[in-house]
Scaffold this active site. Structure first.
Site, PDB file in Angstrom:
ATOM      1  N   GLU A 127      53.402  -1.245  73.960  1.00  0.00           N
ATOM      2  CA  GLU A 127      54.056  -0.026  73.472  1.00  0.00           C
ATOM      3  C   GLU A 127      54.222  -0.161  71.960  1.00  0.00           C
ATOM      4  O   GLU A 127      54.038  -1.268  71.421  1.00  0.00           O
ATOM      5  CB  GLU A 127      55.428   0.143  74.145  1.00  0.00           C
ATOM      6  CG  GLU A 127      55.303   0.368  75.647  1.00  0.00           C
ATOM      7  CD  GLU A 127      56.631   0.697  76.328  1.00  0.00           C
ATOM      8  OE1 GLU A 127      57.663   0.807  75.629  1.00  0.00           O
ATOM      9  OE2 GLU A 127      56.615   0.838  77.564  1.00  0.00           O
ATOM     10  N   PRO A 128      54.586   0.923  71.275  1.00  0.00           N
ATOM     11  CA  PRO A 128      54.694   0.809  69.817  1.00  0.00           C
ATOM     12  C   PRO A 128      55.561  -0.374  69.371  1.00  0.00           C
ATOM     13  O   PRO A 128      55.234  -1.048  68.398  1.00  0.00           O
ATOM     14  CB  PRO A 128      55.311   2.149  69.414  1.00  0.00           C
ATOM     15  CG  PRO A 128      54.823   3.097  70.464  1.00  0.00           C
ATOM     16  CD  PRO A 128      54.757   2.294  71.739  1.00  0.00           C
ATOM     17  N   TRP A 156      47.517   1.290  72.134  1.00  0.00           N
ATOM     18  CA  TRP A 156      46.355   0.378  72.063  1.00  0.00           C
ATOM     19  C   TRP A 156      45.723   0.191  73.435  1.00  0.00           C
ATOM     20  O   TRP A 156      45.407  -0.930  73.841  1.00  0.00           O
ATOM     21  CB  TRP A 156      46.754  -0.981  71.476  1.00  0.00           C
ATOM     22  CG  TRP A 156      47.351  -0.875  70.110  1.00  0.00           C
ATOM     23  CD1 TRP A 156      46.905  -0.087  69.083  1.00  0.00           C
ATOM     24  CD2 TRP A 156      48.504  -1.566  69.604  1.00  0.00           C
ATOM     25  NE1 TRP A 156      47.704  -0.249  67.982  1.00  0.00           N
ATOM     26  CE2 TRP A 156      48.694  -1.152  68.274  1.00  0.00           C
ATOM     27  CE3 TRP A 156      49.371  -2.488  70.151  1.00  0.00           C
ATOM     28  CZ2 TRP A 156      49.721  -1.636  67.479  1.00  0.00           C
ATOM     29  CZ3 TRP A 156      50.398  -2.974  69.369  1.00  0.00           C
ATOM     30  CH2 TRP A 156      50.575  -2.550  68.041  1.00  0.00           C
ATOM     31  N   GLU A 363      44.653  -8.879  74.288  1.00  0.00           N
ATOM     32  CA  GLU A 363      44.937  -9.703  75.482  1.00  0.00           C
ATOM     33  C   GLU A 363      45.659 -11.017  75.112  1.00  0.00           C
ATOM     34  O   GLU A 363      45.453 -12.064  75.718  1.00  0.00           O
ATOM     35  CB  GLU A 363      43.677  -9.925  76.316  1.00  0.00           C
ATOM     36  CG  GLU A 363      43.169  -8.587  76.839  1.00  0.00           C
ATOM     37  CD  GLU A 363      42.243  -8.640  78.017  1.00  0.00           C
ATOM     38  OE1 GLU A 363      42.309  -9.600  78.784  1.00  0.00           O
ATOM     39  OE2 GLU A 363      41.471  -7.677  78.163  1.00  0.00           O
ATOM     40  N   THR A 365      47.427 -12.569  71.241  1.00  0.00           N
ATOM     41  CA  THR A 365      46.912 -13.081  69.962  1.00  0.00           C
ATOM     42  C   THR A 365      46.673 -14.594  70.044  1.00  0.00           C
ATOM     43  O   THR A 365      47.182 -15.263  70.956  1.00  0.00           O
ATOM     44  CB  THR A 365      47.945 -12.841  68.839  1.00  0.00           C
ATOM     45  OG1 THR A 365      49.146 -13.556  69.198  1.00  0.00           O
ATOM     46  CG2 THR A 365      48.275 -11.366  68.657  1.00  0.00           C
TER      47      THR A 365
END
Ligand code: CAA
Length: 382
Positions: A127-128, A156, A363, A365
């Protein structure tokens, strides 16, 4: 220990290799430049059984192992990493999650068409305000009779625009942290479900990424996947397998970089000889090959452990962080070997570098993968 591929694994390698060279590679530069989603190629990939490789044939899948999947993902991504991520999300996130956690009724309705490639899926967690801190979500699913009413925004989301079905994670019990999160499957056509504009990305430009909006979307309770409150652990367990898919995508990009570097360095003549005659170039090529081989071994080990039903998250994180860093180094060196030509859009060489970058981000970082690896070590070793 046996490093030989089985006959079935060799066959999927040959099939995906031929498909990638004949159907994906030719239009890849143009699709990237113009952000054209590879619809025709994805349809053919569905016909060839590439969209549900690991799913049991009784649910329309290919019934193959995870090693076969990594091989296929590498070959597809070698030609077009955008097609690679479309395939990866459908296979290792959406189909895997449904096969492992959904009821037979849900499998009949949703898994079958997803595994055959008649329908496409997306996985909607971020989410943002919540990316790496994935449980910090706001999307809310309130139970009303035999339905849930869902409100929230996801972002995304790979395949968000073209997907027919979306796996959505939302809070069903507020105030209890990750134990209040549940997983649902949502149909694109349902009232209140809206799709945002396509994101304008640095790489994998032929794949689609967007925001999704849920405004009082009414979801039948049968579409809850797994138990209420299990959504977050389902998401993380699924991402363990997804990370093997992204490691394989990164390997494909790295392998394409190595191949292009070898071919070009033998053709390009400077100071009266091919640049491949220079040790400076040879060392770069040797380093790429060593790193790719190591990343491939790590990726296949993680896949093998998954196939053996052993705990594999630690190895999947190692494979993803290492393979994605190898892809970044190999593609950057590939541009360097190609010089000015490699920097030009029409060469398709700089595309490898742009495509590699996302494998260090989505998926989970590289920093999150290192966190997963370190947590496991600190827990297990005194
Ligand atoms: N499998 C199953 N359960 C797991 C797990 C795993 N791999 N890892 C942790 N859990 C469980 C824990 O046991 C714990 O459960 P209990 O409380 O019952 O013991 C629960 O999950 C919470 O675990 P943590 O306390 O470790 O959770 P955390 O909040 O500290 O987060 C994290 C851990 C590793 C940082 C995790 O949030 C994470 O992986 N973040 C990255 C998110 C991510 O990868 N996002 C990708 C978005 S999807 C995407 O990119 C798809 C696309 O479109 C291409």
């Amino acid at each position: 220990m046996n490093f030989q591929l089985t006959e079935e694994q060799k066959l999927i390698q040959k099939t995906t290799q031929e498909f990638a060279d004949s159907e994906l590679a030719p239009g890849a530069i143009e699709r990237d430049e113009k952000k054209i989603w590879p619809r025709e190629a994805i349809n053919k990939m569905a016909e060839l059984g590439f969209m549900g490789i690991m799913v049991d044939p009784k649910w329309n899948g290919g019934g193959m192992d995870t090693i076969s999947y990594t091989i296929a993902m590498e070959e597809i991504s070698r030609a077009d990493a955008s097609a690679g991520v479309v395939m990866s999300v459908n296979n290792s996130l959406v189909c895997y999650l449904l096969e492992k956690y959904a009821s037979n009724t849900v499998k009949e309705t949703y898994l079958k068409p997803l595994a055959s490639g008649d329908k496409l899926g997306a996985f909607s967690l971020s989410e943002p305000q919540s990316g790496s801190d994935a449980s910090n979500m706001n999307a809310l699913a309130i139970k009303e009779g035999d339905h849930y009413i869902i409100n929230g925004t996801k972002n995304w989301v790979t395949n968000g625009i073209h997907a027919d079905y979306v796996l959505l994670f939302a809070i069903t019990t507020p105030g209890v942290g990750h134990k209040g999160i549940s997983c649902f499957i949502i149909e694109k056509e349902w009232d209140g479900f809206d799709i945002g504009k396509p994101e304008n990305k640095l790489g994998i430009r032929a794949s689609d990424t967007c925001e999704l909006y849920f405004d009082n979307v009414k979801v039948p309770e049968e579409n809850l996947i797994g138990k209420r409150g299990e959504g977050f652990t389902i998401a993380l367990a699924t991402l363990d397998g997804g990370r093997i898919g992204i490691a394989s995508q990164a390997l494909g990009i790295a392998q394409a970089s190595l191949k292009a570097s070898i071919t070009y360095s033998k053709e390009r003549v400077q100071f009266g000889k091919p640049i491949s005659a220079n040790q400076a170039i040879q060392y770069k090529i040797a380093d790429m090959a060593m790193e790719i081989e190591s990343a491939r071994l790590l990726t296949r080990k993680a896949a093998w452990m998954k196939d053996q039903h052993q705990s594999f998250g630690y190895y999947a994180s190692m494979a993803k962080v290492y393979a994605s860093e190898v892809a970044m180094r190999a593609s950057t060196q590939c541009v360097q070997i190609h010089g000015g030509y490699g920097y030009m859009r029409e060469s398709g060489i700089e595309r490898l570098m742009r495509d590699a970058k996302i494998t260090q981000i989505y998926e989970g970082t590289s920093e999150i993968q290192r966190l997963v690896i370190a947590r496991e070590l600190l827990q297990c070793i005194s």
